[in-house]
Design a protein around this motif. Structure first.
Motif, PDB file in Angstrom:
ATOM      1  N   ILE A  13       0.941  -1.170   0.092  1.00 56.10           N
ATOM      2  CA  ILE A  13       0.107  -0.042  -0.209  1.00 56.10           C
ATOM      3  C   ILE A  13       0.995   1.303  -0.072  1.00 56.10           C
ATOM      4  N   ASP A  14       1.875   1.343   0.862  1.00 50.26           N
ATOM      5  CA  ASP A  14       2.847   2.381   0.756  1.00 50.26           C
ATOM      6  C   ASP A  14       3.390   2.764  -0.424  1.00 50.26           C
ATOM      7  N   ILE A  15       3.702   2.087  -1.196  1.00 53.27           N
ATOM      8  CA  ILE A  15       4.272   2.438  -2.479  1.00 53.27           C
ATOM      9  C   ILE A  15       3.572   2.823  -3.596  1.00 53.27           C
ATOM     10  N   LEU A  16       2.179   2.678  -3.377  1.00 55.67           N
ATOM     11  CA  LEU A  16       1.277   2.929  -4.365  1.00 55.67           C
ATOM     12  C   LEU A  16       1.191   4.279  -4.866  1.00 55.67           C
ATOM     13  N   PRO A  17       1.277   5.471  -4.081  1.00 51.81           N
ATOM     14  CA  PRO A  17       1.384   6.569  -4.459  1.00 51.81           C
ATOM     15  C   PRO A  17       2.540   6.863  -5.556  1.00 51.81           C
ATOM     16  N   LYS A  18       3.538   5.964  -5.693  1.00 51.62           N
ATOM     17  CA  LYS A  18       4.723   6.193  -6.511  1.00 51.62           C
ATOM     18  C   LYS A  18       4.695   5.203  -7.422  1.00 51.62           C
ATOM     19  N   SER A  19       3.428   4.477  -7.732  1.00 50.65           N
ATOM     20  CA  SER A  19       3.275   3.454  -8.807  1.00 50.65           C
ATOM     21  C   SER A  19       3.045   4.017 -10.062  1.00 50.65           C
ATOM     22  N   ARG A  20       3.514   3.309 -11.137  1.00 52.46           N
ATOM     23  CA  ARG A  20       3.533   3.535 -12.399  1.00 52.46           C
ATOM     24  C   ARG A  20       2.467   2.651 -13.138  1.00 52.46           C
ATOM     25  N   HIS A  21       1.859   3.268 -14.403  1.00 57.32           N
ATOM     26  CA  HIS A  21       1.117   2.148 -15.256  1.00 57.32           C
ATOM     27  C   HIS A  21       1.747   2.068 -16.582  1.00 57.32           C
ATOM     28  N   ARG A  22       1.038   1.204 -17.200  1.00 56.12           N
ATOM     29  CA  ARG A  22       1.672   0.842 -18.735  1.00 56.12           C
ATOM     30  C   ARG A  22       0.910   1.816 -19.362  1.00 56.12           C
TER      31      ARG A  22
END
Length: 428
Positions: free
Chosen positions: A375-384
């Protein structure tokens, strides 16, 4: 005479009761006929199927004038929506469909989805409520075509017992690519050409080139030019690292190892034959089911510098196919499914991550030591990339990894081919 009167009375009362019953049924039927029926296609079974039922039940309670006809349609996403495409082409689509966000761009480009931009703006639904990557993945050419529902992320899983036995600190997992390589070497046990245990395989599990390309600092697409950049220097560097790994451990020996593995109890990480792998929260339930005593941890995917950690996420959405008969009522259901209330109902039962941070917090995901990391890393996540040829790019990147690690062309040559092929397809 008395008997005849009683019989006549009974017949008369029976006749009246039939009349009133008919009136009653007519009123019920009339009430039902006033409802708008929204047909909803989805691929969910078992637990997720139960979650859908509860969302529908809650929606219908709030909207007694709308009935949801929930229909199971086999659909695995990523190019496997033939029934839906046929229904749209035939002018008889469902009103709402549960849809892989990854496919929104290509379907919107074909004119197969309803533009939801004005409907969302009218009801005050905006990006601020959702994780940025999830909202952005539902947008194509500046227009909104779906409301996000679920998501995931990817981290490095590692076996703490293996770390201890190899003399590694289980509370200090690899942060850099070099540390990852060093740990993999210490964890690997190989006799002849046979692996009894392998420390790590970069391309195994969720180790797609997207995973490593972003970890190395590359970009797969330039929104300013509208061009794919699969041959970005950092992506080439990432693939070269994978290729060097394949040479070091012999790609054929690794293939012999992976070909003998499976899923569930036969997953090599779960069975203790693989010490580290990139995966998502969807692996947790399998670990709990097949090896509940495993002592493992998760950590951000290592990067060359040991900083700037990132991840990438996929997930689902609800869309209104082009040609839907009941757009207004369909929008009410789409809006509810994507709201905090709908998300809480679905995610609580399905155990999926919501695309709304406050829902994940309310469901207690941030209190779990493993789930919290995802959950904590979701704000930094990317999408294809949101491109019409997303599936082509996905497949070509997979081929580039296969060819490079097996010595069929250099990483630069293979990624140049990917870039040229996808950009030519985009220009048509």
């Amino acid at each position: 005479m008395l008997f005849k009167k009683l019989c006549c009375t009974f017949i008369f009362l029976s006749f009246l009761s039939l009349i009133f019953a008919g009136c009653s049924n007519s009123q019920t039927g009339s009430s039902e006929s006033k409802k708008t029926t929204v047909t909803f296609w989805h691929p969910m079974t078992d637990i997720t199927g139960e979650a859908v039922k509860e969302v529908v039940k809650a929606f219908e309670k709030k909207h007694p004038d709308i009935k949801i006809n929930s229909v199971y349609i086999a659909n695995q996403g990523e190019g496997q929506n033939e029934k839906l495409l046929t229904a749209i082409a035939g002018g008889n689509p469902p009103d709402v469909a549960y849809f892989d966000r990854f496919e929104i761009a290509s379907w919107a480009d074909q004119g197969s989805l309803t533009d939801l931009t004005e409907l969302a703006e009218k009801d005050g639904i905006s990006k601020e409520k959702y994780y940025p990557f999830a909202w952005d993945e539902a947008v194509y050419n500046g227009k909104l075509y779906g409301i996000p529902t679920t998501t995931d992320s990817r981290l490095l899983f590692y076996n703490k017992d293996h770390f201890r036995k190899a003399g590694l600190d289980p509370e200090n997992p690899p942060k850099t690519i070099q540390e990852l390589e060093d740990a993999a070497e210490k964890l690997t046990i190989k006799k002849g050409r046979r692996f009894e245990r392998i420390g790590f395989i970069p391309w195994y599990g969720q180790g797609w080139l997207y995973t490593w390309g972003w970890a190395f600092g590359g970009e797969f697409y330039d929104p300013k030019t509208g061009k794919v950049t699969a041959n970005h220097p950092k992506i080439v560097e990432a693939l070269q690292w994978e290729t060097d790994f394949a040479k070091k451990y012999d790609v054929e020996d690794i293939a012999g190892f992976t070909d003998s593995q499976g899923t569930g109890a036969m997953d090599p990480f779960i069975s203790g034959q693989l010490s580290m792998q990139v995966s998502g929260p969807f692996s947790i339930s399998s670990i709990e089911k097949f090896n509940p005593e495993m002592d493992y941890g998760v950590t951000p995917i290592p990067t060359p510098s040991g900083t700037n950690f990132t991840t990438w996420s996929g997930g689902w959405s609800v869309v209104i196919p082009k040609g839907a008969k009941n757009v207004e009522a369909a929008w009410e259901f789409v809006k509810f499914f994507g709201s905090e209330e709908g998300q809480k109902i679905f995610s609580k039962i399905a155990k999926d991550f919501s695309v709304i941070d406050s829902v994940n917090e309310e469901l207690g995901y941030k209190k779990d030591p493993i789930l919290k990391e995802f959950i904590d890393i979701l704000p930094k996540s990317r999408h294809r990339p949101n491109i019409s040829e997303g599936s082509l790019l996905w497949n070509e990147l997979a081929d580039a990894v296969e060819n490079s690690t097996r010595g069929n062309g250099t990483p630069k040559e293979n990624l140049d081919k990917v870039t040229d092929k996808v950009n030519k397809a985009l220009s048509k």
